[in-house]
Write an enzyme that holds these catalytic residues in place. Structure first.
Site, PDB file in Angstrom:
ATOM      1  N   TYR A 264       0.857  -1.174   0.000  1.00 60.74           N
ATOM      2  CA  TYR A 264       0.000   0.000   0.000  1.00 60.74           C
ATOM      3  C   TYR A 264       0.897   1.230   0.000  1.00 60.74           C
ATOM      4  CZ  TYR A 264      -3.929   3.022   0.452  1.00 60.74           C
ATOM      5  OH  TYR A 264      -4.868   3.975   0.180  1.00 60.74           O
ATOM      6  N   SER A 267       1.159  -0.952  -6.710  1.00 58.66           N
ATOM      7  CA  SER A 267       1.627  -0.393  -7.970  1.00 58.66           C
ATOM      8  C   SER A 267       0.594  -0.562  -9.082  1.00 58.66           C
ATOM      9  CB  SER A 267       2.956  -1.021  -8.386  1.00 58.66           C
ATOM     10  OG  SER A 267       2.880  -2.412  -8.319  1.00 58.66           O
ATOM     11  N   HIS A 272      -3.625  -8.072  -5.295  1.00 54.37           N
ATOM     12  CA  HIS A 272      -2.625  -9.101  -5.503  1.00 54.37           C
ATOM     13  C   HIS A 272      -1.762  -9.208  -4.245  1.00 54.37           C
ATOM     14  CE1 HIS A 272      -0.883  -5.277  -6.813  1.00 54.37           C
ATOM     15  NE2 HIS A 272       0.310  -5.766  -6.510  1.00 54.37           N
TER      16      HIS A 272
END
Length: 332
Positions: A264, A267, A272
């Site tokens: 966090y 990207s 994921h």
């Protein structure tokens, strides 16, 4: 992909960095095994006409360099990275390499060693055509640590995300087996609890010390840590258990030698989970960005809406549009 160690290309498919799948960024990855992208002359001489414009960043410690230039008139970023020395290659290195003495003093001596060409590869990533955003992304810049409250997320971050064209089509291509299907090492097809697991492009799959895999969920309604609630505990638990077991069976690495975490800010905005070797100092694994999956599960068990309200910290580069929004809101 049982990576041959040869050329890797990342073809731009969006505007934001995928974290290799990763953090290097949202691109469709081409590995030289697709139609028209084989190991023939076209790919062999891809960089022969590369025109350097500037070095964006280099690191003696990480043994890589990021170069902005042009390929056939198109803007490009080329990343060159020395590959790790693998234990199984040591006998050949010692037997067949050439040594050139540089200095000798008593019991100490230093040499230039020239190993056989096939053991002297440089991992090469090409981003072409590259946009100004890609060039800025790899440019060495100052980084700032932002503190984002739950209110900040709703009023600043979420509108910013929604206003940007951060494409995750390359993720959907993977989930739909339109790309990289041969690289998937495990899949749980369940639409609610399932995911695919595949190697991150930062890992050349030739040694386990820098093992790096990504689990991408099939669900498309979860962007990041901020979207997680207690109802998602079964999904996260399934990812942890299924991913660890798949890695144990495929690579012989037990769960207690893995670092399993979420980023966090991520990207790319499709949920994921990262699986890396505990011995590997992976990019983005620092406390300012990585959240251990085990901690995430415990937090959600204690408070179903923990990630709605908690203040989360994350690093932002000087040219990050989100940093600009925080400044405009008087939060920096």
């Amino acid at each position: 992909m049982a990576d041959s160690g040869k050329r890797k290309i990342e073809v731009v498919g969006g505007d934001k960095e995928s974290e290799g799948h990763g953090e290097t960024h949202k691109f469709r990855k081409v590995t030289g095994n697709e139609p028209g992208e084989g190991n023939g002359a076209a790919s062999d001489f891809l960089l022969s006409g590369f025109e350097k414009i500037e070095v964006l960043r280099d690191s003696a410690r990480e043994k890589n360099i990021f170069i902005h230039g042009k390929i056939a008139g198109q803007e490009a970023v080329v990343i060159l990275e020395k590959t790790p020395i693998r234990e199984e290659t040591l006998p050949e290195i010692f037997k067949d390499s050439r040594l050139e003495l540089e200095m000798k003093n008593d019991i100490y001596s230093t040499y230039k060693l020239q190993p056989p060409p096939h053991l002297n590869e440089i991992k090469t990533t090409v981003v072409c055509p590259a946009t100004e955003k890609h060039v800025k992304k790899y440019l060495r810049q100052e980084t700032y640590l932002l503190e984002e409250s739950g209110e900040d997320y709703l009023s600043i971050t979420l509108p910013f995300i929604q206003s940007q064209s951060f494409s995750v089509q390359w993720v959907y291509n993977i989930l739909e087996k339109k790309a990289e299907a041969d690289r998937i090492i495990y899949e749980d097809p369940d639409p609610e609890l399932g995911f695919v697991l595949l190697p991150d492009f930062k890992w050349d799959q030739k040694q386990l010390d820098d093992l790096y895999l990504i689990a991408i969920v099939h669900r498309r309604d979860l962007k990041s840590l901020r979207d997680l609630r207690s109802e998602h505990i079964p999904l996260l638990s399934n990812i942890r258990k299924g991913g660890q077991e798949a890695i144990r069976k495929r690579y012989g690495v037990p769960a207690n030698k893995l670092r399993v975490y979420l980023h966090y800010q991520p990207s790319y905005y499709h949920l994921h989970v990262h699986f890396t070797s505990l011995s590997y100092d992976a990019p983005g694994s620092g406390v300012e960005r990585a959240h251990l999956l085990s901690d995430v599960l415990q937090n959600l068990e204690a408070d179903p809406r923990h990630y709605c309200s908690r203040t989360l910290c994350f690093p932002a580069r000087a040219d990050d549009g989100l940093l600009r929004k925080f400044k405009e809101a008087g939060k920096v």
